[in-house]
Scaffold this active site. Structure first.
Site: not given
Ligand SMILES: [Zn+2]
Lengths: 196, 344
Positions: B39, B248, B251, B273, B279
Site C-alpha cells: 500500500g 445483465c 447474459c 456486464c 458476459c
Molecule cells: Zn452479461
C-alpha cells in the site's frame, strides 16, 4: 590475472526470469521459488546470489559484501564488472547486501531501514543458504494465507528475534532474499516471524 | 568511440517490451519494495512512453518490467477488451515483446487493467496491473506532496475520515463510488485507482498479486496475494457495494458490475456486464438475458453487439481525449472522495 567469469548469456531474458523469481518470493514469503541459472561466479559467491545481483543491481545501487565475500577480490571484480554497482564498505548506505556467511552476519540494524517518509530507501539482504527445511519458524502476514512453517539453514542465532525487531520498525526495515541451490525465498519486512 | 557510417538507415529496433534494461531494473526494484511495504507508494523515475499519459503509461511500464516471453497478456479498459485503449496496449506488447495475448481472464498470466477488476475470480499465478491516474488518496484533501508523505508516515488519516463523514452529513451516505479508499494490511490508506467500489471487496485476500503504476505521478504500489484490504467506513455507516435492480440484459448475470447502455435517442436503455469477456462467456454457455438475441437465428436490430462507443452515461470528458470509449472516465477529476457517484 584470472579471467573474469561471464555474466548472463541472454541478459534481457535471464534478468527478467530471475526478477520474476524474486518477485514471487517476496510476494509469497517463505515459499521457495525456482531460480535456475547457468552463472559460475567466483566462490564463495553462489550462482543464485550472483543471478540476483546481475538482475537487480546497477550503478544506482551501492552493494555491501560480508567479510567472506569481501575477502575474495574476484567477487567484487565480478559484481562491479557485470552490474556497474559501487561496492561499499558501509552497510548503512547499501541498497543490496550479499551475505555468504549468515551465521556471522551483522545485525539488521547495521543496514539501511529507510525513513518514515521513504521506507523504500532500505537495504535488501541476499543471504546465501544451503537449503530450506520448512520448519522451525512460523510465518504470517501479507502474501501468506493463514500461517505457514518455514526454515532455512544456516541462519544466525536469534533469527526470529531479529526478524521481530525488524518487523517492529514497520513500515521501515530491511527485506531478505534467501538464495539456496536452485531456489530463492523471500522474507519481506511485512512478515511476522515466530518460533514454531 | 567513432563509428563508420555506411549510409544505410538502421532498422528501428526496440528492446524486449520496449524499455531499456536499466529502466526495467529500476522499476523492478521499485516493485519489490512496493510488495514488501503493501500500500505504500514507491517513487520511481518514470520514462516517457510512446503514448500519452491518459493511456496508462504507469501500468504499461509496470507490465513492461514484469513481462516475459512466456506470459499471456490480457488488457482491459473498464472491463472491455475491445476499446481503442485496450487494443492499442495489447498491440504494443504483441509488437515489442512478441507475447501471446488473450481476452479470456482465466488464460492470462498478466492482466493490465484500467478501472475494473475482472468478474472471473483471479488465481495464485496471475498478476493484475492497474493503470493509475492519481495514486495519492489524500491528494484532494492536501495538495502538497511533502504533507501527504508526512501524513502517511505518521499514519494520520483523520482527514480522510472527516471527508467521508462530511459525505454522510451531506448525502446521508458515503457518496464516493469510484476510487473508494482502502486500508492495506492494517497500515497504509491506498487509492485503488478509479475502479467502482463494487470491485473493492475483490482486492481483499485476493490470491493474485496486484501491482499499481502511475506514470504521470511516478509511483508504484502493490498488494501482495492474500492481504487484508479494508474499505474505509464507519460503524454506523458500513461499507456497501452498488446493487443493480436487474441482471445483465445479455447474459442474465447478477452480482456483477453493470454498465448502462443507451439503445436509441428515445430513452431506450439497458444494463449489461461491464466485463465483456465474462458476459461473452456466459452467453456462450447459453445464458440469455432479456435483451439477448434469440438463440436461433434472427438478431435484434436494436442491439448490434456491445458497442463501447455508446456506453455514455453520465457524459464526462474522457481523459486527454484519447479514450475511444466515452464511459465515465474518472481519470482523477470528478467523483473522487466527496464527489457524487454516477451509479446507483
Ligand atoms: Zn452479461
Amino acid at each position: 590475472m584470472q579471467e573474469l567469469a561471464r555474466g548472463f548469456a541472454d541478459p534481457v531474458l535471464e534478468a527478467q526470469d530471475v526478477f520474476r523469481a524474486a518477485m514471487r518470493a517476496l510476494s509469497r514469503p517463505g515459499r521457495p521459488q525456482r531460480l535456475v541459472t547457468e552463472l559460475a561466479p567466483p566462490a564463495p559467491l553462489t550462482p543464485e546470489a550472483a543471478a540476483l545481483a546481475l538482475a537487480l543491481c546497477d550503478y544506482e545501487t551501492p552493494v555491501f559484501l560480508d567479510a567472506t565475500l569481501a575477502a575474495e577480490r574476484a567477487v567484487g571484480d565480478f559484481l562491479a564488472f557485470h552490474t556497474g554497482a559501487p561496492i561499499t564498505a558501509d552497510p548503512g548506505e547499501a541498497r543490496f547486501a550479499f551475505i555468504s556467511n549468515p551465521l556471522e552476519m551483522l545485525d539488521f540494524s547495521a543496514f539501511a531501514p529507510g525513513s518514515p517518509e521513504f521506507p523504500d530507501a532500505s537495504t535488501t539482504l541476499v543471504l546465501q543458504i544451503t537449503g530450506f527445511t520448512g520448519r522451525g519458524l512460523s510465518l504470517e502476514g501479507p502474501g501468506i494465507k493463514g500461517r505457514i512453517g518455514f526454515g532455512a539453514a544456516p541462519l544466525p542465532a536469534g533469527f526470529a528475534a531479529r526478524m521481530a525487531a525488524n518487523r517492529a520498525l514497520f513500515p521501515r526495515g530491511v527485506d531478505l532474499l534467501l538464495a539456496g541451490a536452485g531456489e530463492v525465498a523471500g522474507l519481506p519486512r511485512s512478515t511476522i516471524v515466530g518460533e514454531d | 568511440m567513432t563509428s563508420h557510417h555506411t549510409g544505410e538507415m538502421p532498422a528501428i529496433r526496440y528492446n524486449f517490451a520496449y524499455l531499456d534494461e536499466q529502466t526495467k531494473r529500476m522499476i523492478r526494484r521499485a516493485i519489490l519494495k512496493a510488495i514488501a511495504i503493501p500500500g505504500y507508494q514507491v517513487p520511481f523515475a518514470a520514462r516517457e512512453m510512446p503514448m500519452p499519459y491518459g493511456w496508462g503509461t504507469g501500468g504499461v511500464q509496470v507490465t513492461a518490467a514484469v513481462l516475459g516471453p512466456h506470459d499471456v497478456l490480457k488488457v482491459i479498459d473498464q472491463g472491455a477488451d475491445d476499446t481503442t485503449n485496450a487494443v492499442a496496449i495489447r498491440g504494443f506488447f504483441e509488437k515489442t515483446a512478441g507475447v501471446a495475448t488473450t481476452t479470456a481472464t482465466a488464460e492470462a498470466t498478466i492482466i493490465q487493467t484500467r478501472h475494473r477488476i475482472p468478474e472471473t475470480p483471479l488465481g495464485e499465478e496471475q498478476i493484475l496491473v492497474y493503470q493509475v491516474p492519481i495514486p495519492e488518496p489524500l491528494r484532494f484533501l492536501e495538495p502538497r506532496e511533502t504533507e501527504t508523505r508526512q501524513l502517511h508516515a505518521l499514519e494520520e488519516y483523520g482527514l480522510m475520515h472527516v471527508k467521508l463523514y462530511e459525505d454522510i452529513a451531506r448525502h446521508g451516505h458515503i457518496a464516493t463510488t469510484y476510487a473508494y479508499p482502502v486500508e492495506v494490511a492494517g497500515r497504509y490508506v491506498m487509492d485503488p485507482s478509479p475502479i467502482p467500489k463494487f470491485d473493492n471487496p475483490k482486492m481483499d485476500d485476493c490470491p493474485a498479486l496486484q501491482l499499481f503504476g502511475a506514470g504521470r505521478e511516478k509511483r508504484i504500489y502493490a498488494i501482495p496475494p492474500h492481504t487484508r484490504v479494508r474499505s474505509l467506513d464507519f460503524e454506523d455507516h458500513p461499507f456497501a457495494v452498488q446493487r443493480f435492480a436487474k441482471p445483465c440484459a445479455l447474459c442474465a448475470a447478477s452480482g456483477v458490475y453493470l454498465d448502462e447502455v443507451i439503445l436509441d435517442d428515445r430513452g431506450g436503455r439497458m444494463f449489461v456486464c461491464s466485463d465483456t469477456d465474462y458476459c461473452a462467456g456466459r452467453q456462450a454457455q447459453g445464458h440469455r438475458g432479456e435483451m439477448a438475441a434469440p438463440a436461433a437465428g434472427q438478431a435484434l436490430d436494436v442491439m448490434p453487439g456491445l458497442d463501447p462507443g455508446i456506453h455514455g452515461v453520465p457524459p464526462v470528458l474522457p481523459a486527454q481525449g484519447v479514450d475511444g470509449r466515452d464511459k465515465p472516465g474518472h481519470d482523477g477529476v470528478s467523483d473522487r472522495v466527496g464527489g457524487a457517484g454516477g451509479m446507483p
